[in-house]
Design a protein around this motif. Sequence first.
Motif, PDB file in Angstrom:
ATOM      1  N   GLY A 115     -42.382 -30.214 -41.522  1.00  0.00           N
ATOM      2  CA  GLY A 115     -43.533 -30.565 -41.269  1.00  0.00           C
ATOM      3  C   GLY A 115     -44.438 -30.015 -40.652  1.00  0.00           C
ATOM      4  O   GLY A 115     -43.308 -28.946 -39.630  1.00  0.00           O
ATOM      5  N   MET A 116     -45.672 -29.148 -41.435  1.00  0.00           N
ATOM      6  CA  MET A 116     -46.155 -28.283 -40.321  1.00  0.00           C
ATOM      7  C   MET A 116     -48.117 -28.908 -39.825  1.00  0.00           C
ATOM      8  O   MET A 116     -48.737 -28.211 -39.330  1.00  0.00           O
ATOM      9  CB  MET A 116     -47.165 -27.197 -41.858  1.00  0.00           C
ATOM     10  N   GLY A 117     -47.899 -30.645 -40.109  1.00  0.00           N
ATOM     11  CA  GLY A 117     -49.385 -31.098 -38.802  1.00  0.00           C
ATOM     12  C   GLY A 117     -50.774 -30.174 -39.630  1.00  0.00           C
ATOM     13  O   GLY A 117     -50.136 -29.395 -41.348  1.00  0.00           O
ATOM     14  N   MET A 118     -51.468 -30.803 -39.030  1.00  0.00           N
ATOM     15  CA  MET A 118     -53.568 -30.589 -40.264  1.00  0.00           C
ATOM     16  C   MET A 118     -53.569 -29.711 -39.534  1.00  0.00           C
ATOM     17  O   MET A 118     -53.267 -29.348 -37.752  1.00  0.00           O
ATOM     18  CB  MET A 118     -53.790 -32.396 -39.614  1.00  0.00           C
ATOM     19  N   THR A 119     -53.625 -28.933 -39.991  1.00  0.00           N
ATOM     20  CA  THR A 119     -54.743 -27.570 -39.462  1.00  0.00           C
ATOM     21  C   THR A 119     -55.863 -27.690 -39.709  1.00  0.00           C
ATOM     22  O   THR A 119     -56.883 -28.380 -41.295  1.00  0.00           O
ATOM     23  CB  THR A 119     -54.399 -26.024 -40.157  1.00  0.00           C
ATOM     24  N   LEU A 175     -56.087 -25.946 -48.006  1.00  0.00           N
ATOM     25  CA  LEU A 175     -54.931 -26.348 -46.477  1.00  0.00           C
ATOM     26  C   LEU A 175     -54.944 -25.126 -45.457  1.00  0.00           C
ATOM     27  O   LEU A 175     -53.757 -24.424 -46.630  1.00  0.00           O
ATOM     28  CB  LEU A 175     -53.720 -27.289 -45.877  1.00  0.00           C
ATOM     29  N   ARG A 176     -55.064 -24.801 -44.822  1.00  0.00           N
ATOM     30  CA  ARG A 176     -54.595 -23.384 -44.078  1.00  0.00           C
ATOM     31  C   ARG A 176     -52.951 -23.098 -43.420  1.00  0.00           C
ATOM     32  O   ARG A 176     -52.527 -24.710 -42.487  1.00  0.00           O
ATOM     33  CB  ARG A 176     -55.346 -22.702 -42.241  1.00  0.00           C
ATOM     34  N   PRO A 219     -50.542 -23.217 -41.044  1.00  0.00           N
ATOM     35  CA  PRO A 219     -50.159 -22.953 -39.510  1.00  0.00           C
ATOM     36  C   PRO A 219     -49.748 -21.185 -39.178  1.00  0.00           C
ATOM     37  O   PRO A 219     -48.512 -20.579 -40.679  1.00  0.00           O
ATOM     38  CB  PRO A 219     -49.266 -23.435 -39.002  1.00  0.00           C
ATOM     39  N   SER A 220     -49.996 -20.526 -38.256  1.00  0.00           N
ATOM     40  CA  SER A 220     -49.617 -19.195 -38.237  1.00  0.00           C
ATOM     41  C   SER A 220     -48.462 -18.845 -38.153  1.00  0.00           C
ATOM     42  O   SER A 220     -47.531 -17.634 -38.596  1.00  0.00           O
ATOM     43  CB  SER A 220     -50.649 -18.131 -36.592  1.00  0.00           C
ATOM     44  N   GLN A 221     -47.326 -19.842 -37.921  1.00  0.00           N
ATOM     45  CA  GLN A 221     -46.037 -19.937 -37.517  1.00  0.00           C
ATOM     46  C   GLN A 221     -45.213 -20.023 -39.384  1.00  0.00           C
ATOM     47  O   GLN A 221     -43.697 -19.292 -39.277  1.00  0.00           O
ATOM     48  CB  GLN A 221     -44.886 -20.125 -36.348  1.00  0.00           C
ATOM     49  N   PHE A 222     -45.802 -20.395 -39.703  1.00  0.00           N
ATOM     50  CA  PHE A 222     -45.712 -20.544 -41.527  1.00  0.00           C
ATOM     51  C   PHE A 222     -45.876 -19.332 -42.570  1.00  0.00           C
ATOM     52  O   PHE A 222     -45.006 -19.121 -43.556  1.00  0.00           O
ATOM     53  CB  PHE A 222     -45.097 -21.864 -41.982  1.00  0.00           C
ATOM     54  N   GLN A 223     -46.343 -18.421 -41.491  1.00  0.00           N
ATOM     55  CA  GLN A 223     -46.986 -17.620 -42.677  1.00  0.00           C
ATOM     56  C   GLN A 223     -46.701 -16.422 -43.411  1.00  0.00           C
ATOM     57  O   GLN A 223     -46.523 -16.624 -44.887  1.00  0.00           O
ATOM     58  CB  GLN A 223     -48.323 -16.259 -42.196  1.00  0.00           C
ATOM     59  N   ASP A 224     -45.584 -16.075 -42.756  1.00  0.00           N
ATOM     60  CA  ASP A 224     -45.069 -14.908 -42.688  1.00  0.00           C
ATOM     61  C   ASP A 224     -43.491 -14.795 -44.563  1.00  0.00           C
ATOM     62  O   ASP A 224     -43.134 -15.239 -45.061  1.00  0.00           O
ATOM     63  CB  ASP A 224     -43.688 -14.178 -42.179  1.00  0.00           C
ATOM     64  N   ASN A 225     -43.324 -17.439 -43.714  1.00  0.00           N
ATOM     65  CA  ASN A 225     -42.341 -17.797 -45.156  1.00  0.00           C
ATOM     66  C   ASN A 225     -43.120 -19.086 -44.877  1.00  0.00           C
ATOM     67  O   ASN A 225     -41.770 -19.896 -44.396  1.00  0.00           O
ATOM     68  CB  ASN A 225     -40.501 -17.293 -44.423  1.00  0.00           C
ATOM     69  N   PRO A 226     -43.380 -19.988 -46.503  1.00  0.00           N
ATOM     70  CA  PRO A 226     -43.976 -21.265 -46.148  1.00  0.00           C
ATOM     71  C   PRO A 226     -43.170 -21.656 -46.812  1.00  0.00           C
ATOM     72  O   PRO A 226     -42.356 -21.028 -47.762  1.00  0.00           O
ATOM     73  CB  PRO A 226     -45.732 -20.549 -46.829  1.00  0.00           C
ATOM     74  N   PRO A 227     -42.713 -22.964 -46.148  1.00  0.00           N
ATOM     75  CA  PRO A 227     -41.622 -23.468 -46.492  1.00  0.00           C
ATOM     76  C   PRO A 227     -42.427 -23.893 -48.019  1.00  0.00           C
ATOM     77  O   PRO A 227     -42.891 -23.517 -48.296  1.00  0.00           O
ATOM     78  CB  PRO A 227     -41.480 -25.926 -46.456  1.00  0.00           C
ATOM     79  N   PRO A 277     -61.229 -34.569 -37.498  1.00  0.00           N
ATOM     80  CA  PRO A 277     -59.793 -35.489 -38.059  1.00  0.00           C
ATOM     81  C   PRO A 277     -60.424 -36.767 -38.150  1.00  0.00           C
ATOM     82  O   PRO A 277     -61.134 -37.007 -36.985  1.00  0.00           O
ATOM     83  CB  PRO A 277     -58.494 -35.534 -36.380  1.00  0.00           C
ATOM     84  N   PRO A 278     -60.068 -37.833 -38.246  1.00  0.00           N
ATOM     85  CA  PRO A 278     -60.824 -38.540 -39.278  1.00  0.00           C
ATOM     86  C   PRO A 278     -60.995 -39.354 -38.179  1.00  0.00           C
ATOM     87  O   PRO A 278     -62.338 -40.505 -37.880  1.00  0.00           O
ATOM     88  CB  PRO A 278     -59.637 -39.489 -39.863  1.00  0.00           C
ATOM     89  N   MET A 279     -60.140 -39.972 -37.088  1.00  0.00           N
ATOM     90  CA  MET A 279     -59.900 -40.556 -35.585  1.00  0.00           C
ATOM     91  C   MET A 279     -61.349 -39.548 -34.596  1.00  0.00           C
ATOM     92  O   MET A 279     -61.506 -40.767 -33.847  1.00  0.00           O
ATOM     93  CB  MET A 279     -58.783 -40.653 -34.766  1.00  0.00           C
TER      94      MET A 279
END
Length: 117
Positions: free
Chosen positions: A3-7, A30-31, A33-41, A101-103
């Motif tokens: 899970g990467m959350g919304m960006t 969708l961007r 997130p930085s912590q996944f940039q080098d090795n995205p799932p 976010p929509p809310m």
Amino acid sequence: GAGMGMTAPVSITAFPAEDGSFQQKVKVSLRIPSQFQDNPPCPSDESVKIEERQGMTIYSTQFGGYAKEVDYVSYAAKLRSALGSEAAYRKDFYLCNGYDPPMKPYGRRNEVWFVKE
């Protein structure tokens, strides 16, 4: 399964039709997130692709509220008019960006980007 959350922003590439409305073909980005940039799932859905977006220079306009297609089309027309005929930018597509976010009911931020040639 990660899970990467919304960006932000959520970026929609719009391909304008002759009348200025969106063609049926759109691309949502969708961007990562930085912590996944080098090795995205790896996406588990074949229709989801990971692309690297190159740096770009843009012409931009910003507006508020809950943005709908008609709003993006309207602000793209206003930006086109403001730029006039002298500015060189891609005419075959433009980017519609939402940052909230929509809310979130108030203080929403949306932008239309034209990519400079």
